[in-house]
Structure formats: C-alpha cells, structure tokens
Design a protein around this motif. Structure first.
Motif, PDB file in Angstrom:
ATOM      1  N   GLU A   1     -32.411   7.502 -22.907  1.00 31.07           N
ATOM      2  CA  GLU A   1     -31.745   8.710 -22.434  1.00 31.07           C
ATOM      3  C   GLU A   1     -32.410   9.143 -21.129  1.00 31.07           C
ATOM      4  OE1 GLU A   1     -30.622  13.271 -23.822  1.00 31.07           O
ATOM      5  OE2 GLU A   1     -31.630  11.883 -25.194  1.00 31.07           O
ATOM      6  N   ILE A   2     -31.613   9.394 -20.112  1.00 33.30           N
ATOM      7  CA  ILE A   2     -32.137   9.721 -18.792  1.00 33.30           C
ATOM      8  C   ILE A   2     -32.698  11.132 -18.789  1.00 33.30           C
ATOM      9  CG2 ILE A   2     -31.507  10.122 -16.381  1.00 33.30           C
ATOM     10  CD1 ILE A   2     -29.513   7.910 -16.560  1.00 33.30           C
ATOM     11  N   ASP A   3     -33.911  11.245 -18.286  1.00 33.56           N
ATOM     12  CA  ASP A   3     -34.498  12.563 -18.087  1.00 33.56           C
ATOM     13  C   ASP A   3     -33.902  13.167 -16.816  1.00 33.56           C
ATOM     14  OD1 ASP A   3     -36.769  14.338 -16.762  1.00 33.56           O
ATOM     15  OD2 ASP A   3     -37.114  14.322 -18.923  1.00 33.56           O
ATOM     16  N   SER A   4     -33.327  14.325 -16.919  1.00 32.35           N
ATOM     17  CA  SER A   4     -32.609  14.918 -15.788  1.00 32.35           C
ATOM     18  C   SER A   4     -33.533  15.237 -14.616  1.00 32.35           C
ATOM     19  CB  SER A   4     -31.880  16.189 -16.238  1.00 32.35           C
ATOM     20  OG  SER A   4     -32.814  17.133 -16.771  1.00 32.35           O
ATOM     21  N   ILE A   5     -34.760  15.695 -14.924  1.00 33.03           N
ATOM     22  CA  ILE A   5     -35.691  16.044 -13.839  1.00 33.03           C
ATOM     23  C   ILE A   5     -36.127  14.791 -13.088  1.00 33.03           C
ATOM     24  CG2 ILE A   5     -37.928  17.065 -13.304  1.00 33.03           C
ATOM     25  CD1 ILE A   5     -37.590  18.868 -15.712  1.00 33.03           C
ATOM     26  N   LEU A   6     -36.535  13.766 -13.841  1.00 38.27           N
ATOM     27  CA  LEU A   6     -36.959  12.516 -13.190  1.00 38.27           C
ATOM     28  C   LEU A   6     -35.814  11.883 -12.410  1.00 38.27           C
ATOM     29  CD1 LEU A   6     -39.118  10.910 -16.028  1.00 38.27           C
ATOM     30  CD2 LEU A   6     -39.885  12.257 -14.085  1.00 38.27           C
ATOM     31  N   PHE A   7     -34.613  11.899 -12.983  1.00 34.17           N
ATOM     32  CA  PHE A   7     -33.473  11.292 -12.305  1.00 34.17           C
ATOM     33  C   PHE A   7     -33.109  12.071 -11.040  1.00 34.17           C
ATOM     34  CE2 PHE A   7     -28.858  10.322 -11.902  1.00 34.17           C
ATOM     35  CZ  PHE A   7     -28.982   8.961 -11.707  1.00 34.17           C
ATOM     36  N   ALA A   8     -33.214  13.392 -11.093  1.00 34.46           N
ATOM     37  CA  ALA A   8     -32.932  14.196  -9.890  1.00 34.46           C
ATOM     38  C   ALA A   8     -33.953  13.912  -8.798  1.00 34.46           C
ATOM     39  CB  ALA A   8     -32.925  15.681 -10.251  1.00 34.46           C
ATOM     40  N   GLU A   9     -35.219  13.781  -9.176  1.00 31.65           N
ATOM     41  CA  GLU A   9     -36.247  13.448  -8.181  1.00 31.65           C
ATOM     42  C   GLU A   9     -35.998  12.063  -7.587  1.00 31.65           C
ATOM     43  OE1 GLU A   9     -39.949  16.010 -10.138  1.00 31.65           O
ATOM     44  OE2 GLU A   9     -39.920  13.808 -10.229  1.00 31.65           O
ATOM     45  N   PHE A  10     -35.596  11.114  -8.429  1.00 30.57           N
ATOM     46  CA  PHE A  10     -35.317   9.771  -7.919  1.00 30.57           C
ATOM     47  C   PHE A  10     -34.106   9.774  -6.985  1.00 30.57           C
ATOM     48  CE2 PHE A  10     -33.076   5.686  -8.327  1.00 30.57           C
ATOM     49  CZ  PHE A  10     -34.045   4.842  -7.824  1.00 30.57           C
ATOM     50  N   GLN A  11     -33.068  10.500  -7.330  1.00 27.99           N
ATOM     51  CA  GLN A  11     -31.888  10.575  -6.468  1.00 27.99           C
ATOM     52  C   GLN A  11     -32.225  11.208  -5.129  1.00 27.99           C
ATOM     53  OE1 GLN A  11     -29.030  12.602  -9.058  1.00 27.99           O
ATOM     54  NE2 GLN A  11     -27.757  10.765  -9.059  1.00 27.99           N
ATOM     55  N   ALA A  12     -33.024  12.264  -5.145  1.00 28.11           N
ATOM     56  CA  ALA A  12     -33.425  12.893  -3.881  1.00 28.11           C
ATOM     57  C   ALA A  12     -34.245  11.930  -3.024  1.00 28.11           C
ATOM     58  CB  ALA A  12     -34.233  14.162  -4.163  1.00 28.11           C
ATOM     59  N   TRP A  13     -35.124  11.144  -3.673  1.00 29.54           N
ATOM     60  CA  TRP A  13     -35.900  10.159  -2.914  1.00 29.54           C
ATOM     61  C   TRP A  13     -35.019   9.026  -2.405  1.00 29.54           C
ATOM     62  CZ3 TRP A  13     -36.779   4.948  -4.011  1.00 29.54           C
ATOM     63  CH2 TRP A  13     -37.739   4.321  -3.220  1.00 29.54           C
ATOM     64  N   LYS A  14     -34.006   8.619  -3.203  1.00 31.43           N
ATOM     65  CA  LYS A  14     -33.121   7.520  -2.824  1.00 31.43           C
ATOM     66  C   LYS A  14     -32.289   7.858  -1.584  1.00 31.43           C
ATOM     67  CE  LYS A  14     -30.967   3.585  -3.403  1.00 31.43           C
ATOM     68  NZ  LYS A  14     -30.061   3.746  -2.259  1.00 31.43           N
ATOM     69  N   GLU A  15     -32.010   9.150  -1.354  1.00 32.23           N
ATOM     70  CA  GLU A  15     -31.238   9.526  -0.165  1.00 32.23           C
ATOM     71  C   GLU A  15     -31.978   9.151   1.120  1.00 32.23           C
ATOM     72  OE1 GLU A  15     -28.209  10.617  -0.079  1.00 32.23           O
ATOM     73  OE2 GLU A  15     -28.028  10.595  -2.265  1.00 32.23           O
TER      74      GLU A  15
ATOM     75  N   GLY B   1     -33.564  -1.505   1.832  1.00 33.57           N
ATOM     76  CA  GLY B   1     -32.147  -1.726   1.586  1.00 33.57           C
ATOM     77  C   GLY B   1     -31.822  -3.084   1.011  1.00 33.57           C
ATOM     78  N   LEU B   2     -32.789  -3.728   0.358  1.00 32.78           N
ATOM     79  CA  LEU B   2     -32.560  -5.069  -0.185  1.00 32.78           C
ATOM     80  C   LEU B   2     -32.049  -5.030  -1.630  1.00 32.78           C
ATOM     81  CD1 LEU B   2     -35.771  -6.833   1.192  1.00 32.78           C
ATOM     82  CD2 LEU B   2     -33.473  -6.843   2.157  1.00 32.78           C
ATOM     83  N   VAL B   3     -32.082  -3.873  -2.264  1.00 29.03           N
ATOM     84  CA  VAL B   3     -31.615  -3.754  -3.651  1.00 29.03           C
ATOM     85  C   VAL B   3     -30.190  -3.225  -3.630  1.00 29.03           C
ATOM     86  CG1 VAL B   3     -32.050  -2.725  -5.901  1.00 29.03           C
ATOM     87  CG2 VAL B   3     -33.966  -3.311  -4.405  1.00 29.03           C
ATOM     88  N   ARG B   4     -29.254  -4.025  -4.113  1.00 33.53           N
ATOM     89  CA  ARG B   4     -27.843  -3.658  -4.140  1.00 33.53           C
ATOM     90  C   ARG B   4     -27.415  -3.398  -5.582  1.00 33.53           C
ATOM     91  NH1 ARG B   4     -26.876  -2.522   1.177  1.00 33.53           N
ATOM     92  NH2 ARG B   4     -27.645  -4.212   2.503  1.00 33.53           N
ATOM     93  N   GLN B   5     -27.839  -2.288  -6.119  1.00 32.70           N
ATOM     94  CA  GLN B   5     -27.514  -1.939  -7.498  1.00 32.70           C
ATOM     95  C   GLN B   5     -27.092  -0.476  -7.579  1.00 32.70           C
ATOM     96  OE1 GLN B   5     -30.996  -2.879  -9.826  1.00 32.70           O
ATOM     97  NE2 GLN B   5     -30.337  -4.987 -10.205  1.00 32.70           N
ATOM     98  N   ASP B   6     -26.591  -0.129  -8.729  1.00 32.69           N
ATOM     99  CA  ASP B   6     -26.242   1.260  -8.972  1.00 32.69           C
ATOM    100  C   ASP B   6     -27.522   2.095  -9.072  1.00 32.69           C
ATOM    101  OD1 ASP B   6     -24.119   3.253  -9.674  1.00 32.69           O
ATOM    102  OD2 ASP B   6     -25.353   3.403 -11.477  1.00 32.69           O
ATOM    103  N   VAL B   7     -27.395   3.376  -8.749  1.00 33.59           N
ATOM    104  CA  VAL B   7     -28.567   4.250  -8.752  1.00 33.59           C
ATOM    105  C   VAL B   7     -29.182   4.330 -10.150  1.00 33.59           C
ATOM    106  CG1 VAL B   7     -29.390   6.578  -8.263  1.00 33.59           C
ATOM    107  CG2 VAL B   7     -27.596   5.574  -6.850  1.00 33.59           C
ATOM    108  N   GLU B   8     -28.352   4.357 -11.167  1.00 35.63           N
ATOM    109  CA  GLU B   8     -28.874   4.459 -12.528  1.00 35.63           C
ATOM    110  C   GLU B   8     -29.641   3.202 -12.911  1.00 35.63           C
ATOM    111  OE1 GLU B   8     -27.204   5.354 -17.069  1.00 35.63           O
ATOM    112  OE2 GLU B   8     -25.914   5.655 -15.302  1.00 35.63           O
ATOM    113  N   LEU B   9     -29.139   2.024 -12.510  1.00 30.39           N
ATOM    114  CA  LEU B   9     -29.855   0.783 -12.823  1.00 30.39           C
ATOM    115  C   LEU B   9     -31.196   0.730 -12.096  1.00 30.39           C
ATOM    116  CD1 LEU B   9     -26.912  -1.799 -12.691  1.00 30.39           C
ATOM    117  CD2 LEU B   9     -28.000  -0.812 -14.710  1.00 30.39           C
ATOM    118  N   MET B  10     -31.210   1.172 -10.840  1.00 31.44           N
ATOM    119  CA  MET B  10     -32.480   1.212 -10.119  1.00 31.44           C
ATOM    120  C   MET B  10     -33.452   2.192 -10.780  1.00 31.44           C
ATOM    121  SD  MET B  10     -31.593   0.871  -6.055  1.00 31.44           S
ATOM    122  CE  MET B  10     -30.305   2.102  -5.990  1.00 31.44           C
TER     123      MET B  10
END
Length: 372
Positions: A209-223, A340-349
């Motif tokens: 189950e995805i932790d919302s806080i960790l996933f939000a931090e990862f999404q912000a970093w992924k931008e 930019g070498l990883v071509r996957q969905d954000v959730e998989l990353m």
C-alpha cells in the motif's frame, strides 16, 4: 653632386676666382695673333672674359647632365618601389587568405570533434541501456532456471510435489473441496499456469500500500530530479537509510566511503587468491584479508574497495560490502532517473525505490546473500 651644382649656381662669384686653364691648341693661335698687336691693352681682358664664359657654360652643361642622370635614377627607384609595393600587397593578401583558411579549418576540426563526442556519448548511453536490459534478462533467466531446478528437484514422477500439484493432495488436506466438483477445473488451470510460469507462487502474497506522504515527496522530486540532499525526498532517505547503512565503527573511513559513493568514485573488486600489497598505507589503517577496515573486526574479507584515484585499498567484510552495495544500487537507480534513462510509470519507479530502501535496511540489520 646635384647639391654641389646648385651651390655653384647660387654662388657664381666663386667661379671668377678660378685660374684660367691651359689654352688648347685652338687657343694658341689667338695669343700669337694677339702678340702681333701687343700694344693693344684690351686683349688680355677679353681673353679672360672668354675663358670665364666657357667655364660657366661647361658647368651649366655638367649640372644639366647631372640633374638628368639623377632624374633617371629617381624614376628607376620609384618604379622599383611600386613593384615592391605591389609584391607586398600580394603577399599580404596571400597571408590573409591563409589565415582565413586556417581559421575555417580549426573551426571545422572543433565542430567535428564536438560531433564525435556527442555521437560517442549517445552510443555510450545506448550501450549502457542495452547492458542494463541484458542484465535484467540475465537475472530473469537465472531466476527461471533456479525455479526450474527447484521444480525438478521437488517434483519427480516417483515423488511429486503436492504443493505444486494440488490435485494430488490427500483427502484430508483437500477436504474443503468436498461437494464442489467444479474446483477440479480450477485446480487443473492452476497446475497448467504453474507449469508455464515455472516458478511456483508463494503461499502468501505480499500486500503493498502506497504511503501518501512518501509518494508525494517522490512525485515532487520526480518533477525536477536532483542529487541535492536539501530536498525532502532525499533528506528522508539519507536520515533513515543511507546514513545508518554507511555508519561503521571507523568513522573517518566511513565518511570517506559516503563521499565516494555520492560522487560515484568508489570501486569494489574481489580479492585475489594471493595477497596483494596494499600500497603505502599502514596495515592498521587499511586492514588485511583477515580484518575488516570498516568494522575493525576479524573477518574473512573477500573484497576490497578503493576510494577515487587514491590507489589505497581497504579490505572489507561481506556484511560491509552488502551495505555499501545496497547504497550504491540506490544511488545508481536515482542517477538513472535524473538522467532520464528510466522509462516507467511513476508508481513503478516509486516501488523500485522502496525496494532499494528495503535492501539498505536489511543490509544494515545484517542480512545479505550468502555469495558475498
């Protein structure tokens, strides 16, 4: 000579002081004729005036010839100067043309060099991508081979594996299937699926189950991915995983290892069968094949590390190697995302990052594969 002639023309009085020249043959007749009339007193004076006029005419003639000669020489010098000027102009044009050609050649060489560098970088990136894909395929094939070996070992015609073949289970274990004849087809489908996938399914699946806080931090970093520790995503991982995983009893060497891992300048290589000289560093500082340089404990060291280009090797135990490798794997994957070498969905990353964090946590707790 022209200057002297001009001075003579400006000072004609000097000519009057010259002495008369010796009379020529043509002039001898005049004195003889003059001797006949010696009584005339004006004859010497007329002869002197005649000589002076002759001298003046000869000096004028010489001056004219000299000036004409000088004019001819001046014309020749002017012509030579014109020819030399033309030659200098031609040589300057040649020099300018050569300089322009040299600049164009230099620019073309630099452009070609940059083009070759770009092509080399592109080929290197493509080769690294192919290498990662090949390694992934190799890992998958190895897992399939391992599962196939286990299937062959645990399920033979003489002693079949009842966990892989539910239809062979005893009635007591399959009692829940009583009165449900349709489950036979389901069990057959499970057996066929297991035989196709080779690897048996685990008895219990892992729930995630995805932790919302960790996933939000990862999404912000992924931008805008970066390796700066100031961002919340990496700051949390440094505090919770990287820092504890690279925290060894030898604090000074641990800090050097952490910097080398962050800068991607750390090298791990297996120890040769024969003892290799450790260089110029003392044995207490680098350890030896029987003592870990990071933990300071007596351990059999199968690997050694080198920090940058120092040339100094440090022997490490399997546990320390597992911890360093886990952190290096995390940084490698993060760098691939940044490039930019990883071509996957954000959730998989995100789940791959969580898996790498779990490896660091397990390595910190002392769990590592037996082949280390």
């Amino acid at each position: 000579s022209q200057v002297s002639f001009e001075e003579e023309s400006q000072n004609p009085s000097t000519v009057e002081h010259w002495k008369p020249l010796m009379p020529s043959k043509g002039d001898k007749e005049e004195p003889e004729s003059g001797c006949q009339d010696a009584g005339d007193g004006h004859e010497p004076q007329s002869m002197e005036q005649l000589n002076v006029s002759r001298l003046r005419s000869s000096s004028v003639e010489i001056r004219e010839k000299g000036s004409e000669f000088l004019r001819d020489e001046l014309h020749k010098a002017q012509k030579e100067l014109k020819l030399k000027d033309k030659e200098c102009e031609r040589l300057s044009k040649v020099r300018e043309q050569l300089e322009q050609e040299l600049e164009e050649l230099t620019a073309s060489l630099f452009e070609e060099a940059h083009k070759m560098v770009r092509e080399a970088n592109t080929k290197q990136a493509a080769a690294e991508k192919q290498l990662r894909e090949a390694r992934g395929k190799i890992d998958m094939l190895q897992a399939e081979v391992t599962a196939l070996k286990m299937l062959v070992i645990t399920s033979t015609p003489s002693s079949p594996n009842r966990e892989l073949h539910p239809q062979l289970q005893s009635p007591s274990k399959a009692g829940f299937r009583k009165g449900h004849g349709r489950n036979k087809s389901t069990s057959s489908a499970m057996v066929s699926a297991a035989s196709q996938n080779v690897a048996p399914e685990p008895a219990s699946r892992e729930c995630k189950e995805i932790d919302s806080i960790l996933f939000a931090e990862f999404q912000a970093w992924k931008e805008s991915p970066t390796l700066d520790k100031s961002c919340s995503f990496l700051d949390r991982i440094y505090q919770e995983d990287v820092g504890p995983c690279l925290d060894f009893p030898k604090q000074e060497l641990s800090e050097l290892v952490r910097v080398a891992v962050e800068q991607n300048t750390l090298t791990i290589e297996p120890v040769a069968s024969q003892t290799v000289p450790v260089g110029k560093v003392a044995a207490e500082e680098c350890g030896d094949p029987k003592k870990c340089a990071l933990s300071g404990l007596p351990r059999t060291c199968k690997h050694r590390i080198m920090l940058g280009d120092s040339g100094n090797y440090y022997y490490i135990s399997p546990s320390c190697r597992a911890r360093i490798t886990a952190v290096c794997n995390f940084f490698t994957y993060v760098r691939y995302i940044q490039q930019g070498l990883v071509r996957q969905d954000v959730e998989l990353m995100f789940w791959e990052v969580m898996r790498l964090r779990r490896e660091m946590s397990l390595a910190k707790l002392g769990f590592y594969p037996s082949d280390m």
